[in-house]
Enzyme design. Structure first.
Site, mmCIF file in Angstrom:
data_model
loop_
_atom_site.group_PDB
_atom_site.id
_atom_site.type_symbol
_atom_site.label_atom_id
_atom_site.label_comp_id
_atom_site.label_asym_id
_atom_site.label_seq_id
_atom_site.Cartn_x
_atom_site.Cartn_y
_atom_site.Cartn_z
ATOM 1 N N ASP A 85 0.839 -1.206 0.000
ATOM 2 C CA ASP A 85 0.000 0.000 0.000
ATOM 3 C C ASP A 85 0.868 1.248 0.000
ATOM 4 O OD1 ASP A 85 0.766 -0.643 2.734
ATOM 5 O OD2 ASP A 85 -0.669 0.856 3.427
ATOM 6 N N ASP A 146 7.869 4.093 -1.185
ATOM 7 C CA ASP A 146 7.417 3.559 0.104
ATOM 8 C C ASP A 146 6.101 2.830 -0.139
ATOM 9 O OD1 ASP A 146 6.727 3.041 2.688
ATOM 10 O OD2 ASP A 146 6.367 5.123 3.260
ATOM 11 N N GLU A 180 -0.046 -1.347 5.588
ATOM 12 C CA GLU A 180 0.960 -0.966 6.587
ATOM 13 C C GLU A 180 0.777 0.491 6.997
ATOM 14 O OE1 GLU A 180 4.824 0.554 8.192
ATOM 15 O OE2 GLU A 180 3.681 1.265 6.474
HETATM 16 ZN ZN LIG Z 1 6.678 2.123 4.376
#
Ligand SMILES: [Zn+2]
Length: 413
Positions: A85, A146, A180
């Site tokens: 995610d 990320d 997350e």
């Molecule tokens: Zn992360």
């Protein structure tokens, strides 16, 4: 200065970041958004294509797979994790990643946001990356390195190990988790399904970072029930919950012990949400500290503030509920530093001196460690995450792949 894995990493990161897989804090479903499954289904296909074993998508939205052992030695089963995610804090729809080959060391501008500039002065780490291949978004979205950098790193290492069975290693379990960023990445079934003695998240920043300290975290909900009555006949009777909520917020520390006034190993109390009416108001807070005593002290302070405001207005009802969120992984890892030592040795093997700084946040590894699978966090190179200036060096990701390979080899020695 292209290295072995660069082209593959670049291709993977461009392919994965173009897929919108943003999570959603407000959603009650698991995973929080169905679009994360688009990413997961692609990973199932790609893992199967490179010859991974036991590939499956769990009903809680994680993708699991195995790189079978190539040695008979009693090597521990280790896990590699990344989350699919992207952060809900910034636009993540329509990401248009682009590569700046052989970065010239100057300011970077954006095709879709003429006013936006990424400078080596503003991002000192960027200043050290001249000659690298830099990937950014186009200016109107985050990039999503990320943690698609982590996914790219693990997929590249997995492809390499599966194609080179002469490299000795034990069984390696792979997990790609959803959610997350909204703190729901580790389902209670994950530790057993992962089946690893210890694991690593590839979800860190600068090359060399090996993190094994995170915050310990609690969440608090303060509910204030006032006395509701028609304002026209309220004299001496109405008790306004909003005034009491404001008083509680006002009484909490502001010049200290807040996120905006703390750094390093200092903890904080943070008011994240305030909603309500004259009849009832709800304040939400997060409490953070590296030590359990410090965390408990922040909880007590909040309780005292609530009790003091309650004492001033006995006709209202004020409750304060504090719930644990996650715990500092150091409490478990310091008892057995094997996973950290292994990663540090693998880092020195590739000529990089490891650094460990406490994370002012939590990772999937914080929860996993608490649930019995020690899980430090390894760098990927990602920078300026959760915003339009997010960037990453392809060569930094290459160093992370070498870390994964080095950890796998060393764990089997
Ligand atoms: Zn992360």
């Amino acid at each position: 200065m292209r290295t072995d894995f660069d082209q593959e990493l670049e291709d993977r990161l461009l392919r994965y970041t173009a897929i919108d897989s943003q999570s959603d804090e407000e959603s009650p479903t698991q995973p929080s958004t169905a679009i994360q499954l688009d990413m997961q289904r692609l990973l199932v296909e790609e893992l199967t294509a490179i010859g991974a074993a036991d590939v499956r998508l769990t009903d809680y939205g994680a993708v699991l797979a195995t790189i079978p052992a190539t040695t008979d030695a009693k090597a521990p089963v280790i896990g590699f994790l990344a989350h699919v995610d992207t952060a809900p804090q910034f636009n993540a729809t329509g990401v248009k990643p682009r590569v700046l080959k052989n970065y010239n060391g100057g300011a970077i501008t954006y095709p879709d946001a003429p006013g936006l500039t990424l400078t080596p002065e503003g991002s000192p780490y960027l200043a050290t990356k001249a000659g690298h291949d830099i990937i950014t978004a186009s200016g109107t979205t985050l990039l999503g390195a990320d943690d698609k950098a982590g996914v790219s790193v693990i997929m590249t290492a997995a492809r390499h190990l599966l194609a080179n069975p002469h490299i000795p290693h034990g069984a390696i379990r792979i997990a790609f988790t959803p959610d997350e960023e909204v703190g729901r990445g580790v389902d209670k079934r994950l530790p057993a399904d992962l089946g690893a003695s210890f694991a690593y998240t590839f979800d860190g920043g600068e090359v060399g970072e090996i993190e094994y300290e995170s915050f310990s975290a609690d969440g608090a909900t303060v509910t204030i029930t006032g006395v509701s009555i028609h304002p026209g006949m309220a004299k001496g009777k109405l008790v306004n919950a909003l005034h009491l909520a404001a008083k509680i917020v006002q009484t909490l520390p502001q010049a200290t012990m807040t996120p905006e006034t703390t750094k390093g190993t200092e903890g904080f109390l943070h008011v994240t949400d305030l909603k309500g009416s004259a009849a009832e108001a709800v304040i939400k807070l997060i409490l953070r500290d590296f030590e359990l005593e410090g965390l408990a002290a922040k909880g007590e302070l909040l309780q005292q503030v609530c009790a003091a405001v309650q004492a001033g207005e006995p006709r209202a009802e004020i409750t304060c509920e504090i719930k644990p969120q996650y715990r500092n992984m150091r409490y478990w890892l310091e008892k057995d530093m094997t996973p950290v030592d292994l990663a540090r040795a693998a880092c020195r093997d590739i000529g990089i001196e490891p650094v460990s700084v406490p994370i002012r946040g939590g990772t999937d590894g914080s929860r996993l460690t608490e649930m019995g699978v020690p899980c430090p966090n390894i760098f990927t190179g990602m920078q300026n995450i959760h915003g339009p200036l997010e960037w990453i060096s392809v060569q930094d990701m290459g160093a992370a792949v070498k870390m994964a390979l080095g950890i796998a080899e060393r764990a089997a020695r």
